[in-house]
Every structure is written in C-alpha cells, then in structure tokens.
Scaffold this motif. Structure first.
Motif, PDB file in Angstrom:
ATOM      1  N   ARG A 268      31.480  -2.101  12.304  1.00  0.00           N
ATOM      2  CA  ARG A 268      30.601  -1.954  13.353  1.00  0.00           C
ATOM      3  C   ARG A 268      29.626  -2.991  13.521  1.00  0.00           C
TER       4      ARG A 268
ATOM      5  N   THR B  65      31.718  -0.183  17.730  1.00  0.00           N
ATOM      6  CA  THR B  65      32.632  -0.096  16.614  1.00  0.00           C
ATOM      7  C   THR B  65      33.986  -0.570  16.627  1.00  0.00           C
TER       8      THR B  65
ATOM      9  N   THR C 163      33.560   1.962  21.499  1.00  0.00           N
ATOM     10  CA  THR C 163      34.598   1.545  20.397  1.00  0.00           C
ATOM     11  C   THR C 163      35.599   0.556  21.035  1.00  0.00           C
TER      12      THR C 163
END
Length: 332
Positions: free
Chosen positions: A65, A81, A133
């Motif tokens: 991350r 992430t 993400t």
C-alpha cells in the motif's frame, strides 16, 4: 530499534557539539506526516496529477500500500492498496513516471544481496484521490553482476526509463539502468551505467530530467544527467534526520524535499540546486540551458545549514550500522 535510533543519534550529535536544526518554517514547502500509520516513510515522490500531493509508503512489513499526502497539511488524502502483486517484501522507493503511472520499488534486501530477484510495481495514478484498491503490474528485476541491496529508484521524466541506485555501505554505489521499457513477461535485467559515491537511501530526477539527486543518511550527490552519461556536479548535505530515507523534487522543480522514517516525521524542503526547471528536456534527454538561480530564501540544498556536524558523523554512522545489523537479524 527503528525509533530509538533517531532519538539516540540526535542526543549524540548534541553531545558532540552539533545542533539538531529546529523545524523548518511553515510555508517553505516543509510538512509533517500526520498519519499514525506512516511510521517508516522510506520513499517520496511528487504527484504528477495532483499539485501539492506526495506519494509515500512504509518500509517492510506493511504490505502493498501507498499513501497520498497533502504537502500543505501533512494529512493523508488517499490510501491505495495494490492488488495482483502478492505480498510486498521490502518496499523502499516510489517514483512517478511520464506515462502517468506510480512506480513502487520493492527492492530492499536486508541480506545485502540475498534475494536473487526483486520487484517493481506500477499502477495508474488515480484521477480522484480516495481510498481504493487498484490492480498493479508487477515486474521482476535482476542485476547484471548479481543480487544487491537497494533503496533508491527513479523514473526519468522524459524517457520513462527506470533506474536503481544500489546501497553500498562504503559509498561505492552504482547506478543501474533498466531496459528501455519494462516487461511484465520474464525478467528485466538492470545494468550498471555509472558510479554513485553515496551510501544511497533514495534518488530523484528533477522534473526536466536534467539532474539526478541521490541522498544517503549523512551526505548526498547531485549528478548532471548529461544525455544519459551522468556526471557528478556537486555534493549535497541533507538535513540531519535520525534515519533519512526519502527524497524528491517538488513538481515545479524549485524544491528538494528530504524525508525520514519515524512516526510524525518531518519532510524538510530546501531550494533545489540551480540549473534545472520544470520544462521537459530535449528529445535526447539532455540538459536544457540553465534556468537561473534557485529561489531566494533558505540555504541551497548543497549547503551546510541543518546538516549533521563533523563531530557527530562517526558516531551517527556507527549507530546506523548497528541499526542495519539489527534489521538484518530481524529479517533472518
């Protein structure tokens, strides 16, 4: 050991007759990392899409991350992430390329060359800064001449070529060039192209690609890029930081920013050395004409203000060596 190194080194320098500089004045481009999750900031890179924003990340043991930090407030504005890359091993560097991607260097090696390969991850810098993400591309890296430890990665802002500086305790480091384009298939061989006489912990190109700055714990060097044939121009004196591990130019090329590990660590801004600009270089990647003197106010990045005094250099170097040995034992 990570946090105690900074405080112990500071005490030693004071005892040796040196002074740890006070925090830089607000408004000069310096800032403090406010996110309690950022305890080992080991890389720093100015965003290509979001003015005043900097990418950073923790050292090993933090997964895959990165954090986008507002350079005005020091507060995290997004946590990204990385998916599709497995678990990161020892992330040590970050750089933003001209292709709009953020490059993350999982290139640390606490065994001083024990890994037969390392990785670089790349993801598109998001247009909107929010927690997310994202899927990243993973590149396998090996070095000509065998494995080595490294903490410095920089992407040339014109050519997009990726460079790594290895970390050699004696200061006899090398600059390694990757292939013209990284390939996600197979292995990317990085070859040595120049000597870099610094125990390097990070590196960064000026926005126009005409200069490469490399920092270590106690010293640094500025290289004229010279059309891809780097030549040492001057030595740099980083500000005294207990464990200085990050470096970047501001997006406009006016500042060099030096960061360090530790919770609530300070990113110190200094006027960048003269000769670079935010304009792109010519097609060869060579240096454009000088853009004139660096901004007024503050000492130049190569000056002595805020650097560790000679009376404490040997002791601080010894402390860093103790820290490195302990870190290797922890990783074993």
């Amino acid at each position: 050991m990570r946090r105690s190194l900074a405080s112990l080194a500071g005490a030693v320098v004071l005892a040796a007759g040196g002074a740890v500089p006070a925090a830089a004045e607000e408004g000069d481009g310096s800032f403090t990392l406010r996110d309690p999750r950022i305890t080992e900031s080991s890389g720093l890179a100015a965003s290509g899409r979001h003015p005043g924003v900097y990418w950073t990340h923790n050292d090993s043991e933090d997964g895959s991350r990165v954090f986008a930090v507002d350079g005005r407030t020091g507060r995290t504005v997004a946590t990204v992430t990385l998916a599709g890359v497995g678990r990161a091993r020892d992330v040590e560097a970050v750089s933003v390329g001209p292709d709009g991607r953020v490059y993350v260097g999982d290139i640390g090696d606490n065994f001083d060359g024990g890994w037969d390969h390392v990785w670089i991850y790349a993801f598109e810098e998001p247009e909107e800064l929010r927690d997310a993400t994202v899927r990243a591309t993973q590149y396998v890296v090996r070095y000509e001449g065998g494995a080595r430890d490294a903490e410095s990665l920089a992407v040339h802002p014109r050519t997009g070529r990726v460079y790594i500086v290895d970390k050699r305790r004696g200061g006899d480091g090398r600059l390694f060039a990757g292939p013209e384009r990284l390939s996600a298939q197979g292995t990317n061989l990085f070859r040595p192209v120049a000597d870099v006489n610094v125990w390097a912990t990070d590196a960064a190109f000026s926005p126009d690609g005409s200069q490469l700055a490399v920092r270590g714990y106690l010293e640094g060097v500025l290289l004229d890029w010279n059309g891809g044939r780097p030549k040492e121009r001057e030595r740099l004196s980083p500000p005294f930081q207990g464990q200085g591990e990050s470096l970047t130019y501001s997006a406009d090329g006016r500042l060099l920013l030096f960061g360090s590990e530790g919770e609530g660590s300070r990113v110190v801004a200094r006027p960048a050395p003269e000769g670079a600009s935010a304009a792109p270089p010519d097609a060869s990647g060579g240096s454009p004409p000088s853009s004139g003197p660096s901004p007024a106010g503050g000492s130049p990045a190569g000056g002595n203000e805020g650097s560790v005094t000679l009376g404490g250099v040997a002791v601080v170097a010894a402390l860093v060596g103790v820290w490195a040995a302990a870190r290797r034992r922890r990783a074993a």
